[in-house]
Design a protein around this motif. Structure first.
Motif, PDB file in Angstrom:
ATOM      1  N   THR A  35       0.822  -1.209   0.000  1.00  0.00           N
ATOM      2  CA  THR A  35       0.000   0.000   0.000  1.00  0.00           C
ATOM      3  C   THR A  35       0.854   1.255   0.000  1.00  0.00           C
ATOM      4  OG1 THR A  35      -1.668  -1.212   1.234  1.00  0.00           O
ATOM      5  CG2 THR A  35      -1.882   1.180   1.177  1.00  0.00           C
ATOM      6  N   ASN A  36       1.975   1.231   0.693  1.00  0.00           N
ATOM      7  CA  ASN A  36       2.771   2.428   0.862  1.00  0.00           C
ATOM      8  C   ASN A  36       3.468   2.857  -0.426  1.00  0.00           C
ATOM      9  OD1 ASN A  36       3.430   4.355   2.900  1.00  0.00           O
ATOM     10  ND2 ASN A  36       5.536   3.653   2.804  1.00  0.00           N
ATOM     11  N   LEU A  37       3.727   1.944  -1.335  1.00  0.00           N
ATOM     12  CA  LEU A  37       4.388   2.278  -2.599  1.00  0.00           C
ATOM     13  C   LEU A  37       3.408   2.595  -3.720  1.00  0.00           C
ATOM     14  CD1 LEU A  37       7.272  -0.356  -2.694  1.00  0.00           C
ATOM     15  CD2 LEU A  37       7.465   2.072  -2.204  1.00  0.00           C
ATOM     16  N   THR A  38       2.122   2.321  -3.514  1.00  0.00           N
ATOM     17  CA  THR A  38       1.125   2.507  -4.570  1.00  0.00           C
ATOM     18  C   THR A  38       1.040   3.942  -5.078  1.00  0.00           C
ATOM     19  OG1 THR A  38      -0.157   0.643  -3.728  1.00  0.00           O
ATOM     20  CG2 THR A  38      -1.310   2.200  -5.155  1.00  0.00           C
ATOM     21  N   PRO A  39       1.128   4.978  -4.226  1.00  0.00           N
ATOM     22  CA  PRO A  39       1.027   6.347  -4.769  1.00  0.00           C
ATOM     23  C   PRO A  39       2.151   6.722  -5.732  1.00  0.00           C
ATOM     24  CG  PRO A  39       0.672   6.340  -2.398  1.00  0.00           C
ATOM     25  CD  PRO A  39       1.175   4.989  -2.745  1.00  0.00           C
ATOM     26  N   TYR A  40       3.258   6.004  -5.701  1.00  0.00           N
ATOM     27  CA  TYR A  40       4.417   6.377  -6.517  1.00  0.00           C
ATOM     28  C   TYR A  40       4.665   5.433  -7.699  1.00  0.00           C
ATOM     29  CZ  TYR A  40       5.171   8.773  -2.083  1.00  0.00           C
ATOM     30  OH  TYR A  40       5.000   9.518  -0.952  1.00  0.00           O
ATOM     31  N   GLY A  41       3.790   4.454  -7.874  1.00  0.00           N
ATOM     32  CA  GLY A  41       3.997   3.518  -8.974  1.00  0.00           C
ATOM     33  C   GLY A  41       2.848   2.548  -9.092  1.00  0.00           C
ATOM     34  N   THR A  42       3.036   1.521  -9.890  1.00  0.00           N
ATOM     35  CA  THR A  42       2.010   0.510 -10.124  1.00  0.00           C
ATOM     36  C   THR A  42       2.589  -0.868  -9.836  1.00  0.00           C
ATOM     37  OG1 THR A  42       2.642   0.389 -12.462  1.00  0.00           O
ATOM     38  CG2 THR A  42       0.830   1.866 -11.877  1.00  0.00           C
ATOM     39  N   TRP A  43       1.712  -1.762  -9.387  1.00  0.00           N
ATOM     40  CA  TRP A  43       2.100  -3.150  -9.143  1.00  0.00           C
ATOM     41  C   TRP A  43       1.699  -3.985 -10.346  1.00  0.00           C
ATOM     42  CZ3 TRP A  43       5.099  -4.690  -5.204  1.00  0.00           C
ATOM     43  CH2 TRP A  43       5.249  -3.816  -4.125  1.00  0.00           C
ATOM     44  N   ILE A  44       2.628  -4.781 -10.838  1.00  0.00           N
ATOM     45  CA  ILE A  44       2.367  -5.635 -12.002  1.00  0.00           C
ATOM     46  C   ILE A  44       2.688  -7.077 -11.629  1.00  0.00           C
ATOM     47  CG2 ILE A  44       2.794  -3.835 -13.704  1.00  0.00           C
ATOM     48  CD1 ILE A  44       5.597  -4.927 -14.059  1.00  0.00           C
ATOM     49  N   GLU A  45       1.948  -7.986 -12.214  1.00  0.00           N
ATOM     50  CA  GLU A  45       2.186  -9.414 -11.982  1.00  0.00           C
ATOM     51  C   GLU A  45       3.158  -9.911 -13.050  1.00  0.00           C
ATOM     52  OE1 GLU A  45      -0.556 -13.112 -10.664  1.00  0.00           O
ATOM     53  OE2 GLU A  45      -0.989 -12.284 -12.630  1.00  0.00           O
ATOM     54  N   ILE A  46       4.379 -10.244 -12.641  1.00  0.00           N
ATOM     55  CA  ILE A  46       5.393 -10.673 -13.595  1.00  0.00           C
ATOM     56  C   ILE A  46       5.408 -12.189 -13.767  1.00  0.00           C
ATOM     57  CG2 ILE A  46       6.837  -8.671 -13.174  1.00  0.00           C
ATOM     58  CD1 ILE A  46       8.544 -10.388 -11.339  1.00  0.00           C
ATOM     59  N   ASP A  47       4.721 -12.893 -12.855  1.00  0.00           N
ATOM     60  CA  ASP A  47       4.584 -14.343 -12.960  1.00  0.00           C
ATOM     61  C   ASP A  47       3.421 -14.735 -12.061  1.00  0.00           C
ATOM     62  OD1 ASP A  47       5.857 -16.720 -14.234  1.00  0.00           O
ATOM     63  OD2 ASP A  47       5.920 -17.408 -12.168  1.00  0.00           O
ATOM     64  N   TYR A  48       2.978 -15.986 -12.151  1.00  0.00           N
ATOM     65  CA  TYR A  48       1.858 -16.426 -11.337  1.00  0.00           C
ATOM     66  C   TYR A  48       2.203 -16.299  -9.855  1.00  0.00           C
ATOM     67  CZ  TYR A  48      -0.078 -18.407 -15.589  1.00  0.00           C
ATOM     68  OH  TYR A  48      -0.575 -18.566 -16.844  1.00  0.00           O
ATOM     69  N   GLY A  49       1.475 -15.395  -9.169  1.00  0.00           N
ATOM     70  CA  GLY A  49       1.685 -15.205  -7.738  1.00  0.00           C
ATOM     71  C   GLY A  49       2.834 -14.294  -7.386  1.00  0.00           C
ATOM     72  N   VAL A  50       3.588 -13.784  -8.351  1.00  0.00           N
ATOM     73  CA  VAL A  50       4.752 -12.930  -8.091  1.00  0.00           C
ATOM     74  C   VAL A  50       4.468 -11.550  -8.679  1.00  0.00           C
ATOM     75  CG1 VAL A  50       7.229 -12.617  -8.410  1.00  0.00           C
ATOM     76  CG2 VAL A  50       6.293 -14.914  -8.146  1.00  0.00           C
ATOM     77  N   VAL A  51       4.584 -10.523  -7.813  1.00  0.00           N
ATOM     78  CA  VAL A  51       4.321  -9.155  -8.252  1.00  0.00           C
ATOM     79  C   VAL A  51       5.593  -8.333  -8.145  1.00  0.00           C
ATOM     80  CG1 VAL A  51       1.881  -9.205  -7.643  1.00  0.00           C
ATOM     81  CG2 VAL A  51       3.561  -8.483  -5.936  1.00  0.00           C
ATOM     82  N   ALA A  52       5.646  -7.254  -8.914  1.00  0.00           N
ATOM     83  CA  ALA A  52       6.775  -6.322  -8.894  1.00  0.00           C
ATOM     84  C   ALA A  52       6.211  -4.905  -8.962  1.00  0.00           C
ATOM     85  CB  ALA A  52       7.725  -6.583 -10.048  1.00  0.00           C
TER      86      ALA A  52
END
Length: 459
Positions: A35-52
């Motif tokens: 949640t704390n990084l959301t205002p400065y970027g986006t979360w993407i799923e780079i693999d099943y169950g793994v986000v970056a």
């Protein structure tokens, strides 16, 4: 009245408990990665169950570990970032550059003063983000699970004099000179465990101090697990550095926040080989989401099957329409094609008949010739005439059967001979003319001499 009072008391207690629970959840979720990084970027799923996490509020040519300063502490070289999200992404996890997404951050639960790789020589020192294939172990330090080459463009090189400068980002070596410096420097990443924390020793402190010729002071680190202490990055203490160190158990439970965060899911996967990444957070996320991964794969498989069925049905419909169009061809065109075929057949038959007639005529002529010969042979008076006719016919055949190439050669030879004769004749004529001219000249000379002699006598 008593019932109303009891109801109000229960409502007050319930609302208070709910408020405390919500407050604790907010502090826990907002204090860690997702949640704390959301205002400065986006979360993407780079693999099943793994986000970056991919930063979006950045300038052109942005790179990790670029805007900040290096500080010497009890835990080695500490990167004091000037960016609002730097207290998390430059002390946890790894960075990876993808050609499609750009710079992405892979979370992990191990804190360090900075996760970087070093290169140095006698004139320059440089650093680059440590890639996700580098895993820290208490016994071995940094362990590489997959050979990965960090391009020279991802490095920041400076002279030792500007290494500890608060505005070090103003003294980076230009892009066009990085390759030359990179080729002559040697690599180093020295990470150890000290007082329960990772220590980033990097390039030796005394070596940097001697090469820079400056006095480098050690700063104290003040740890905090409250992200609100880092909301205002402008408030800095020159002697004391505040750093964020989260509880590992809270980081693990913080994954529940992903259910409330928008995650971009794309079929385009980064070039990162997730199976070779052994970071704790990545391995844990893969294990936790195994059931969800299986369900999603099954859903995608069913979606692909349905897509194939629809494609097959569409192709069948297209073939049916095509057959209808083919069957609706006008009969006149079919008749024309039949008539053309008949004409071709008739022409072939006429040709065959013509060949038969010609062969018959030839055979008939041959028979007549043979009959005539027999008659001539029988008649002595006509024998000579027959022979003469035969010889004449054979001569004619020989003349007809002569090769055109031979005739052409003969013609060419005659033409060459005629040219040769003509040239000889011209040469002879020239010689005769030359002799005539020479004789005339001699006569003229002799006549001139005679005239001169007569003139002399007369005098």
């Amino acid at each position: 009245m008593k019932k109303l009072i009891i109801i109000l008391v229960y409502l007050f207690i319930g609302l208070t408990a709910y408020a405390e629970t919500s407050s604790n959840y907010y502090n826990r979720v907002d204090g860690y990665f997702y949640t704390n990084l959301t205002p400065y970027g986006t979360w993407i799923e780079i693999d099943y169950g793994v986000v970056a996490w991919r930063p979006t509020i950045i300038k052109r040519n942005w790179a990790p570990y670029k805007l900040g300063r290096w500080v010497w502490t009890d835990y080695g070289w500490y990167w004091d970032s000037y960016e609002p999200f730097g207290y998390i992404v430059f002390h946890y996890g790894r960075w990876y550059y993808d050609d499609y997404y750009g710079w992405i951050w892979i979370p992990d639960d191990e804190w360090a003063p900075a996760w970087v790789e070093w290169r140095y020589d006698d004139d320059y020192i440089g650093w680059a983000p440590l890639h996700p294939y580098a895993v820290f172990s208490v016994n071995f330090g940094i362990r590489i699970t997959y050979n990965y080459y960090i391009p020279h463009t991802h490095w920041h090189f400076v002279t030792y004099r500007n290494f500890c400068n608060p505005y070090v980002y103003n003294y980076y070596v230009p892009e066009k000179h990085k390759y030359r410096i990179y080729g002559r420097t040697k690599e180093r990443y020295e990470y150890k465990y000290h007082n329960g924390r990772v220590r980033n020793e990097g390039v030796d402190f005394d070596f940097i101090r001697k090469r820079s010729g400056q006095r480098i002071e050690k700063r104290d680190l003040i740890t905090s697990d409250n992200p609100r202490d880092f909301e205002n990055i402008k408030k800095r203490d020159e002697n004391r550095i505040r750093t964020f160190i989260a509880d590992r158990n809270e980081i693990q439970r913080d994954r529940e926040a992903l259910k409330q965060i928008k995650i971009e899911r794309s079929e385009r996967r980064p070039g990162l080989d997730i199976e070779k990444v052994e970071l704790t957070e990545v391995k844990r996320n893969r294990t936790i989401d195994r059931k969800e991964v299986d369900d999603r794969r099954q859903t995608e498989k069913e979606r692909n099957v349905n897509r194939d069925d629809k494609t097959r049905e569409r192709n069948d419909d297209i073939m049916k329409e095509k057959n209808k169009i083919d069957n609706s061809v006008p009969r006149e065109n079919q008749k024309k094609s039949v008539e053309k075929e008949k004409m071709r057949t008739n022409e072939s038959r006429d040709l065959e008949k013509r060949k038969e007639v010609e062969s018959y005529n030839d055979s008939y002529r041959n028979r007549e010739v043979n009959t005539d010969r027999n008659r001539l042979n029988q008649n002595d008076d006509k024998t000579f005439e027959m022979k003469r006719k035969d010889s004449r016919i054979s001569d004619q055949k020989n003349v007809v059967n002569k090769n055109e190439n031979v005739e052409y050669k003969n013609f060419e030879q005659r033409r060459i001979e005629s040219r040769t004769i003509e040239s000889k004749r011209n040469d002879n004529e020239r010689k005769v003319e030359t002799r005539r001219n020479q004789t005339q000249q001699r006569n003229d000379v002799s006549e001139r001499r005679q005239n001169n002699s007569r003139t002399e006598r007369t005098r």
